[in-house]
Design a protein around this motif. Sequence first.
Motif, PDB file in Angstrom:
ATOM      1  N   SER A 132      32.612  50.989   7.982  1.00 16.07           N
ATOM      2  CA  SER A 132      31.659  50.260   7.358  1.00 16.07           C
ATOM      3  C   SER A 132      31.509  49.197   7.871  1.00 16.07           C
ATOM      4  CB  SER A 132      32.304  49.954   5.870  1.00 16.07           C
ATOM      5  OG  SER A 132      33.512  49.083   6.116  1.00 16.07           O
ATOM      6  N   LEU A 133      30.225  48.537   7.275  1.00 21.30           N
ATOM      7  CA  LEU A 133      29.353  47.529   8.400  1.00 21.30           C
ATOM      8  C   LEU A 133      30.372  46.133   8.037  1.00 21.30           C
ATOM      9  CD1 LEU A 133      26.920  46.464   9.789  1.00 21.30           C
ATOM     10  CD2 LEU A 133      25.951  45.824   7.495  1.00 21.30           C
ATOM     11  N   ASP A 134      30.842  46.100   7.014  1.00 20.74           N
ATOM     12  CA  ASP A 134      31.651  44.664   6.979  1.00 20.74           C
ATOM     13  C   ASP A 134      32.884  44.963   7.957  1.00 20.74           C
ATOM     14  OD1 ASP A 134      32.520  46.606   5.159  1.00 20.74           O
ATOM     15  OD2 ASP A 134      33.406  45.193   3.616  1.00 20.74           O
ATOM     16  N   TYR A 135      33.727  46.149   7.793  1.00 19.05           N
ATOM     17  CA  TYR A 135      34.692  46.247   8.745  1.00 19.05           C
ATOM     18  C   TYR A 135      34.643  46.085  10.272  1.00 19.05           C
ATOM     19  CZ  TYR A 135      39.432  47.999   9.748  1.00 19.05           C
ATOM     20  OH  TYR A 135      40.751  48.112  10.060  1.00 19.05           O
ATOM     21  N   VAL A 136      33.623  46.731  10.599  1.00 22.14           N
ATOM     22  CA  VAL A 136      33.277  46.766  11.964  1.00 22.14           C
ATOM     23  C   VAL A 136      32.617  45.323  12.256  1.00 22.14           C
ATOM     24  CG1 VAL A 136      31.491  47.485  13.747  1.00 22.14           C
ATOM     25  CG2 VAL A 136      32.304  49.269  12.096  1.00 22.14           C
ATOM     26  N   CYS A 137      32.014  44.441  11.504  1.00 16.13           N
ATOM     27  CA  CYS A 137      31.706  43.255  11.899  1.00 16.13           C
ATOM     28  C   CYS A 137      32.797  42.361  12.014  1.00 16.13           C
ATOM     29  CB  CYS A 137      30.634  42.687  10.783  1.00 16.13           C
ATOM     30  SG  CYS A 137      28.979  43.326  11.107  1.00 16.13           S
ATOM     31  N   ILE A 142      31.419  39.742  14.445  1.00 14.90           N
ATOM     32  CA  ILE A 142      29.848  39.392  14.091  1.00 14.90           C
ATOM     33  C   ILE A 142      29.780  39.067  12.753  1.00 14.90           C
ATOM     34  CG2 ILE A 142      27.771  40.477  13.736  1.00 14.90           C
ATOM     35  CD1 ILE A 142      28.726  42.795  15.954  1.00 14.90           C
ATOM     36  N   PRO A 143      29.291  37.576  12.646  1.00 11.62           N
ATOM     37  CA  PRO A 143      28.810  37.227  11.312  1.00 11.62           C
ATOM     38  C   PRO A 143      28.240  38.117  10.503  1.00 11.62           C
ATOM     39  CG  PRO A 143      28.122  35.649  12.942  1.00 11.62           C
ATOM     40  CD  PRO A 143      28.597  36.965  13.763  1.00 11.62           C
ATOM     41  N   ALA A 155      23.195  42.546  12.082  1.00  9.04           N
ATOM     42  CA  ALA A 155      24.491  42.741  12.595  1.00  9.04           C
ATOM     43  C   ALA A 155      24.370  44.346  12.864  1.00  9.04           C
ATOM     44  CB  ALA A 155      25.486  43.140  11.189  1.00  9.04           C
ATOM     45  N   ALA A 156      23.666  44.974  12.460  1.00  7.35           N
ATOM     46  CA  ALA A 156      23.417  46.469  13.106  1.00  7.35           C
ATOM     47  C   ALA A 156      22.647  46.297  14.635  1.00  7.35           C
ATOM     48  CB  ALA A 156      22.367  47.368  12.202  1.00  7.35           C
ATOM     49  N   ALA A 157      22.084  45.331  14.826  1.00  5.83           N
ATOM     50  CA  ALA A 157      21.310  45.058  16.249  1.00  5.83           C
ATOM     51  C   ALA A 157      22.413  44.676  17.120  1.00  5.83           C
ATOM     52  CB  ALA A 157      20.227  43.978  16.049  1.00  5.83           C
ATOM     53  N   LYS A 158      23.262  43.701  16.699  1.00  7.36           N
ATOM     54  CA  LYS A 158      24.438  43.159  17.557  1.00  7.36           C
ATOM     55  C   LYS A 158      25.520  44.187  17.810  1.00  7.36           C
ATOM     56  CE  LYS A 158      23.903  38.330  16.332  1.00  7.36           C
ATOM     57  NZ  LYS A 158      24.431  37.179  15.629  1.00  7.36           N
ATOM     58  N   ILE A 159      25.910  45.220  16.620  1.00 10.73           N
ATOM     59  CA  ILE A 159      26.477  46.424  16.901  1.00 10.73           C
ATOM     60  C   ILE A 159      26.008  47.340  17.924  1.00 10.73           C
ATOM     61  CG2 ILE A 159      27.761  48.418  15.949  1.00 10.73           C
ATOM     62  CD1 ILE A 159      27.771  46.690  13.172  1.00 10.73           C
ATOM     63  N   PHE A 160      24.816  47.834  18.048  1.00  5.76           N
ATOM     64  CA  PHE A 160      24.067  48.620  18.812  1.00  5.76           C
ATOM     65  C   PHE A 160      24.062  47.892  20.216  1.00  5.76           C
ATOM     66  CE2 PHE A 160      20.179  49.324  21.218  1.00  5.76           C
ATOM     67  CZ  PHE A 160      20.243  50.596  21.299  1.00  5.76           C
TER      68      PHE A 160
END
Length: 174
Positions: A132-137, A142-143, A155-160
């Motif tokens: 999930s986004l919160d877990y990956v961040c 990643i804030p 956050a999606a951009a930084k994960i990418f």
Amino acid sequence: MIKNELKTIAAIDFETANYGMESACALSMVRIRDNIDAERTFLIRPPNRNFRFTYIHGISWEDVQDSPTFAEIFDEISGFIKDADYLLAHNAPFDRGVLKSCCEYWGLKYPEIPFLCTLKGCRRGLSLRRNSLDYVCSHLNIPLKHHDSRSDAMAAAKIFIYLRKTGMSYTDML
């Protein structure tokens, strides 16, 4: 810097007012070339006053009643994403569905730009219990202010960017 095959990516995140996929009430977009180079956020007045998800994202009818409709901002959206090789989202089927539904509802031409999905990329490239986004961040430091469209798109951009630096290809996220 992201290695090889440098492309232009537009990370997007929608928030919806209710279960109707055409009920977008917020949209944020973050452009990535070799790094994040631009961003844009909109509050959107959905087609009706039915807000069911205020408890999730904090947006109510009162917040958007004087905002433009999706149709009224579509030229700005199109201008932002026009040079993108890919659109990007964490759980791309949701954001693709909202974009498509909004275009259909307002009679607008859906932008035929393929979507990349960081959720899919995380499932393939990270060995996490959850993706999930919160877990990956949290895992990647990643804030995140979850369900804030600007924060989610960023956050999606930084994960990418992280996934690309680990060697993940674009096709791994298609």
